[in-house]
Structure formats: structure tokens, C-alpha cells
Design a protein around this motif. Structure first.
Motif, short mmCIF file in Angstrom:
data_model
loop_
_atom_site.label_atom_id
_atom_site.label_comp_id
_atom_site.label_asym_id
_atom_site.label_seq_id
_atom_site.Cartn_x
_atom_site.Cartn_y
_atom_site.Cartn_z
N MET A 50 0.80 -1.40 0.12
CA MET A 50 -0.38 -0.43 0.33
C MET A 50 1.00 1.31 -0.18
N GLU A 51 2.19 1.26 0.67
CA GLU A 51 2.97 2.36 1.21
C GLU A 51 4.15 2.37 -0.41
N SER A 52 4.07 1.95 -1.91
CA SER A 52 4.51 1.71 -2.18
C SER A 52 4.42 2.64 -3.50
N GLU A 53 2.33 2.90 -3.89
CA GLU A 53 2.06 3.89 -4.52
C GLU A 53 2.43 3.50 -5.77
N ILE A 54 2.70 1.76 -6.10
CA ILE A 54 2.58 1.38 -7.22
C ILE A 54 1.64 1.14 -7.67
N GLY A 55 1.32 0.87 -8.45
CA GLY A 55 -1.02 0.81 -8.35
C GLY A 55 -0.74 -1.06 -9.34
N TRP A 56 0.06 -1.87 -9.32
CA TRP A 56 0.45 -2.85 -10.18
C TRP A 56 0.90 -3.78 -8.74
N LEU A 57 1.56 -2.93 -7.36
CA LEU A 57 1.93 -3.60 -6.15
C LEU A 57 0.60 -3.73 -5.53
N ILE A 58 -0.09 -2.62 -5.45
CA ILE A 58 -0.60 -2.50 -4.69
C ILE A 58 -1.90 -3.26 -4.62
N ALA A 59 -1.97 -3.47 -6.31
CA ALA A 59 -3.22 -5.00 -6.37
C ALA A 59 -2.76 -6.03 -6.35
N VAL A 60 -1.22 -6.45 -6.28
CA VAL A 60 -0.87 -8.05 -5.98
C VAL A 60 -1.07 -8.39 -4.48
N GLY A 61 -0.35 -7.13 -3.82
CA GLY A 61 -0.15 -7.09 -2.25
C GLY A 61 -1.66 -7.24 -1.93
N THR A 62 -2.80 -6.77 -1.78
CA THR A 62 -4.30 -6.80 -1.93
C THR A 62 -4.51 -8.16 -2.19
N ILE A 63 -3.91 -9.11 -3.07
CA ILE A 63 -4.76 -10.28 -3.65
C ILE A 63 -3.89 -11.54 -2.62
N VAL A 64 -2.35 -11.16 -2.90
CA VAL A 64 -1.87 -12.11 -1.84
C VAL A 64 -2.81 -11.67 0.10
N TYR A 65 -2.73 -10.98 0.10
CA TYR A 65 -3.21 -10.31 1.59
C TYR A 65 -4.60 -11.43 1.87
N ALA A 66 -5.46 -10.74 0.97
CA ALA A 66 -7.07 -11.68 0.91
C ALA A 66 -7.15 -13.10 0.86
N LEU A 67 -5.87 -13.91 -0.05
CA LEU A 67 -6.26 -14.99 -0.20
C LEU A 67 -5.26 -15.87 0.77
N GLY A 68 -4.29 -14.81 1.24
CA GLY A 68 -3.07 -15.59 2.66
C GLY A 68 -4.11 -15.58 3.63
N LEU A 69 -4.34 -14.05 3.84
CA LEU A 69 -5.71 -14.32 5.13
C LEU A 69 -6.80 -15.19 5.46
N ALA A 70 -7.54 -15.48 4.51
CA ALA A 70 -8.78 -16.78 3.68
C ALA A 70 -7.75 -18.05 3.73
N THR A 71 -6.76 -18.95 3.56
CA THR A 71 -6.27 -19.73 3.34
C THR A 71 -5.86 -19.48 5.83
N LEU A 72 -5.26 -18.90 5.99
CA LEU A 72 -5.00 -19.10 7.46
C LEU A 72 -6.28 -19.08 7.94
N ILE A 73 -6.70 -18.54 8.17
CA ILE A 73 -8.39 -18.37 8.19
C ILE A 73 -8.78 -19.85 8.22
N LEU A 74 -9.14 -20.10 7.16
CA LEU A 74 -9.84 -21.42 6.71
C LEU A 74 -8.80 -22.68 7.76
N ALA A 75 -7.60 -22.99 7.37
CA ALA A 75 -7.34 -23.21 8.36
C ALA A 75 -6.82 -23.60 9.03
N LEU A 76 -7.08 -22.51 9.85
CA LEU A 76 -7.09 -22.42 11.65
C LEU A 76 -9.03 -23.35 12.22
N VAL A 77 -9.91 -22.77 11.63
CA VAL A 77 -11.53 -22.96 11.27
C VAL A 77 -11.57 -24.64 11.22
N ARG A 78 -10.66 -25.08 10.43
CA ARG A 78 -10.76 -26.66 9.80
C ARG A 78 -10.18 -27.87 11.09
#
Length: 159
Positions: A50-78
Motif C-alpha cells: 500500500m505504501e509503495s503507491e505503485i498500482g500493480w504492487l498494490i493490486a498484487v499485495g491486496t490479492i496476496v493478503y486476501a488469499l493468504g488471510l482466507a487460507t490462514l483462517i480456513l486452516a485454523l477453522v478446519r
């Protein structure tokens, strides 16, 4: 109806079994160390993107964060097979969780704003660093503290 005469040794063995099962339930539901490390890494990556202010890096960072968080939470719940009752954590446990959270948020926000006011580059990322370390180090310690609290409560619960 008559009360059965249970030998003391049988009562002790039964109580030990109840305590062992309770410890098993508590251990099954504590947040594992890998979750805290994962959250810390994902948070640092996201803030840096987010702080990089580089559009593609923000998009990739957001996707990686969302997928990573969802994966961690799913693994925890299972991983969790049963749910610990709120009464087992108690007020002291809830206060420990709240204190841990408020402390990390306060450190991150105060440091980030201070670094920004001083003109330091990447203030949010640098402000997030002690928070990530706090999660990775403090999260497992918080879980140990909660485990001790839950196991110290009476087996029969509050009456």
C-alpha cells in the motif's frame, strides 16, 4: 436411591481423565504459532504494498493478503474440532486479549504517525514492524497465558 461408594483411587483417576480431556480441548482450540507468524508476514507485505503507491504492487499485495488471510483462517477453522466456551476464558482472558490488541494497535499507530511527522520514508511500514514482531512473539505467549488461565479454572466450572 443410594449413593455408590467409589474408592478414592477411582475418583482420582476419573478426575485426571476429565482434566486430560479438558487440556486436549483447550490445546485443540488455541491459535497455533504458525497463524501468528503468517498474520505478521501478510500484514507487513500488505502495508508495504500500500505504501509503495505503485498500482500493480498494490493490486498484487491486496490479492496476496486476501488469499493468504482466507487460507490462514480456513486452516485454523478446519483445525479446531470443538469450540471453547466463553466461561472457560473468563474475564481475565478477555482482558488479556483486549490488552494485547490495544497495545499493538497503539504502538503501530503512534509510531507510524510519529515517523510520518518526522518525514521518515515508509512510516506505515516501519510503524507496522514492531506490531508484526509483537504478533509473532506475543501471539504464542498470549496463547500460553490463555491456556494457563483456562486450565486453572475448576473442572466443574462456576456453580
Amino acid at each position: 436411591m443410594t449413593t455408590p461408594n467409589i474408592p478414592p483411587v477411582d475418583a482420582e483417576l476419573a478426575l485426571a481423565e476429565v482434566r486430560a480431556r479438558r487440556a486436549q480441548v483447550v490445546d485443540t482450540n488455541l491459535v497455533p504459532d504458525w497463524f501468528w507468524y503468517g498474520i505478521a508476514v501478510l500484514m507487513m507485505l500488505f502495508v508495504a504494498a500500500m505504501e509503495s503507491e505503485i498500482g500493480w504492487l498494490i493490486a498484487v499485495g491486496t490479492i496476496v493478503y486476501a488469499l493468504g488471510l482466507a487460507t490462514l483462517i480456513l486452516a485454523l477453522v478446519r483445525r479446531a474440532r470443538v469450540q471453547v466456551r466463553q466461561e472457560l476464558i473468563g474475564v481475565r482472558g478477555a482482558l488479556a486479549i483486549a490488552g494485547f490488541t490495544v497495545t499493538l494497535v497503539a504502538i503501530g499507530v503512534a509510531l507510524g504517525f510519529t515517523l510520518d511527522a518526522l518525514g521518515v520514508p515508509l512510516p506505515a511500514t516501519l510503524g507496522c514492524l514492531p506490531v508484526a514482531i509483537g504478533l509473532a512473539v506475543g501471539g504464542p505467549r498470549l496463547m500460553s497465558h490463555l491456556r494457563r488461565l483456562m486450565l486453572s479454572r475448576p473442572v466443574a466450572g462456576p456453580r
